[in-house]
Design an enzyme around this catalytic site. Structure first.
Site, short mmCIF file in Angstrom:
data_model
loop_
_atom_site.label_atom_id
_atom_site.label_comp_id
_atom_site.label_asym_id
_atom_site.label_seq_id
_atom_site.Cartn_x
_atom_site.Cartn_y
_atom_site.Cartn_z
N ASN A 147 0.77 -1.42 0.05
CA ASN A 147 0.09 -0.10 -0.12
C ASN A 147 0.98 1.36 -0.22
OD1 ASN A 147 0.74 -0.65 2.60
ND2 ASN A 147 -1.15 0.13 3.44
N GLY A 221 2.25 -5.64 7.44
CA GLY A 221 1.44 -6.20 6.55
C GLY A 221 0.43 -6.86 7.43
N SER A 222 -0.38 -7.89 7.19
CA SER A 222 -1.47 -8.26 7.69
C SER A 222 -1.46 -8.90 8.80
CB SER A 222 -2.28 -9.23 6.70
OG SER A 222 -1.57 -10.50 6.48
N GLY A 226 1.56 -11.70 10.07
CA GLY A 226 2.30 -11.65 11.45
C GLY A 226 2.45 -12.62 12.29
N GLU A 243 4.01 -4.52 12.63
CA GLU A 243 2.89 -3.47 12.47
C GLU A 243 1.85 -4.24 11.62
OE1 GLU A 243 2.73 -0.53 13.63
OE2 GLU A 243 4.77 0.02 14.24
N CYS A 277 -3.05 1.50 6.53
CA CYS A 277 -3.17 0.56 7.88
C CYS A 277 -4.22 1.38 8.86
CB CYS A 277 -1.99 0.27 8.28
SG CYS A 277 -0.70 1.47 8.36
#
Ligand code: NAD
Length: 469
Positions: A147, A221-222, A226, A243, A277
């Site tokens: 993103n 990321g997602s 994670g 994150e 995010c």
């Protein structure tokens, strides 16, 4: 780089397997990305490990000077980098998008270079003297999303390099060209082998997260990925900064001025066409001003042009990939089927070559609706009506993630009281998602752990060492 073509040529492989990357606005090819393998990863890690001791030995001042030069290099190539980012990611050149992102890369490098970090004297009472220092970790792995590919890569690499580490990056397979080009530009000013991007798939990410020579993983990321990284890094007890995903709530208190806050709310939610995010993903508005806020938001939304990123007029772009487009379309359809009211948008053009999903506002929606409960990561904002502040706080906190949140009010003191009740890593007042390289940033709950930015961000890229005596 002097021209866009020179920048693209500098990252186009002359041999080996490649993959064509397509422009999400037009479906046209942007360039060829190398398909790196786990063997390429091994070579990058070996080069990083060889380059790291000399880099660490330079000390903070010389490393900071090199980072400042790297920031200059980004600025010299800013327009070419922004163009490539726009074509690959889809985000427009203008608005808080591609040029803004490249500018942020230089800004984050400069702040990482300029933030002081001196050893701390923890005790010095005549009998005991103890100091806290931060030693380099060694080789750091950086794994990033699609993103904000350039900016997030800099968030990871700038503090890592400043603290004396080497870095191996695994960019998202959706946006490898942006990261490869950025690294090419940064490497104009860095020693050979210190910083490498390995543009492979998930297998390369997994190998990086489990590699014994990697001391820390910086991951953005997602939440699902994670969790996979926590598992694959366990055997080597790697340090982690995670994150992860968010589902940020914004609460509009009854005393807010709908017209005054509408544009801030809009960009809080729709920055990078919602693919952010810490974007505002659920908006809770008090019954007394609900209709007025809906109306003002729709007025702002209607005025914001969406289209091809290279067109200077546009401030919103396509979704970066079809998978994300399908998620947004599914969530909006589920909301419509539940009886929620589509205030704006909601009808993407069929058979278009790009991934454009129109700016969408959904009112009169239940808090349990999937568009509220799941992270939409796109341009579709649910607006939920509430009666009491207690009810709004309870709904805002009733998810298992907690990256950001915001409170909107004409009375900042009252807003701060509500902010303190929200389970999120950052709570903004009368704005949302405003990150700053001087201010620590990180998630609560399943949005991850560890802080980035500021002096806390530097400390996270070192191994604390106490010298006692
Ligand atoms: P993703 O988790 O699908 O992929 C991120 C990266 O992880 C990619 O480079 C991918 O190749 C790699 N990867 C996938 N599986 C792996 C594995 N098993 N081991 C190691 N690496 C692996 O995320 P995405 O779809 O690219 O990004 C969107 C998500 O990122 C959203 O949930 C968003 O909220 C979150 N995000 C969070 C922040 C933040 O600062 N908290 C910032 C941006 C995005």
């Amino acid at each position: 780089m002097e021209t866009y073509d020179a920048l693209l040529a500098s990252i186009t492989p002359v041999s080996g397997e490649t993959r064509t990357i397509f422009d999400p606005a037009t479906g046209q090819p942007v360039g060829e990305a190398p398909v790196h393998t786990v063997q390429d990863l091994e070579a990058a890690i070996a080069a990083a490990a060889a380059a790291q001791p000399a880099w660490a030995a330079l000390g903070h001042d010389a490393r900071s000077a090199a980072l400042l030069k790297a920031a200059d290099a980004v600025e010299r190539s800013a327009e070419e980098l922004a163009r490539l980012l726009s074509r690959e990611q889809g985000k427009p050149l203008n608005g808080p998008n591609a040029r803004f992102e490249v500018g942020a890369c230089a800004a984050w490098l400069r702040v990482a270079a300029g933030t002081p970090l001196d050893p701390e004297t923890v005790v010095d009472d005549g009998e005991t003297r103890a100091e806290l220092h931060y030693r380099p970790i060694g080789v750091v792995g950086a794994i990033g999303p699609w993103n904000w590919p350039m900016m997030i890569t800099v968030w990871q690499l700038a503090p890592a390099l400043r603290m004396g580490n080497a870095v191996v990056i695994k960019p998202s397979e959706y946006t490898p060209l942006s990261v490869l080009a950025l690294v090419e530009v940064l490497n104009q000013e860095l020693p050979e082998g210190l910083l490498t991007a390995v543009s492979g798939g998930r297998d390369v990410g997994e190998a990086l997260a489990g590699h014994p020579a990697i001391g820390k993983i910086m991951f953005t990321g997602s939440t699902a990925t994670g969790k996979a990284i926590i598992k694959s890094s366990a055997d080597t007890v790697k340090r982690l900064t995670l994150e992860l995903g968010g589902n940020d709530a914004g609460i509009v208190l009854p005393d807010a001025d709908p017209k005054a806050i509408a544009e801030g709310l809009f960009w809080g939610a729709f920055i990078n066409t919602g693919q952010t995010c810490a974007a505002l993903k659920r908006l809770y508005v008090h019954d007394a001003i609900y209709d007025a806020v809906c109306e003002e938001l729709a007025t702002v939304g209607r005025a914001m042009p969406m289209g091809n990123g290279l067109d200077e007029a546009n401030v919103l772009g396509p979704l970066q990939n079809r998978q994300q487009f399908d998620i947004v379309a599914r969530l909006v359809e589920a909301a419509r089927d539940s009886g929620a009211r589509i205030l704006l948008g909601g009808n993407p053009e069929a058979d278009q070559p790009g991934n454009f999903y129109p700016t969408t506002l959904v009112a009169d929606i239940a808090n349990s609706n999937p568009l509220v409960a799941e992270e939409q990561f796109g341009p579709a904002l649910p607006i939920i009506r509430y009666g009491t502040v207690d009810e709004a706080v309870a709904m805002a906190n009733a998810v298992d993630v907690g990256l950001g949140a915001s409170v909107w009010s004409s009375d900042p003191a009252e807003a701060r009281k509500v902010a303190a009740r929200l389970e999120a890593g950052t709570v903004w007042i009368n704005k949302h998602g405003a990150v700053d390289p001087r201010i620590p940033f990180g998630g609560a709950k399943q949005s991850g752990y560890g802080l980035e930015f500021g002096v806390e961000g530097l400390k996270a890229l070192g191994v604390p060492q106490v010298i006692n005596g």
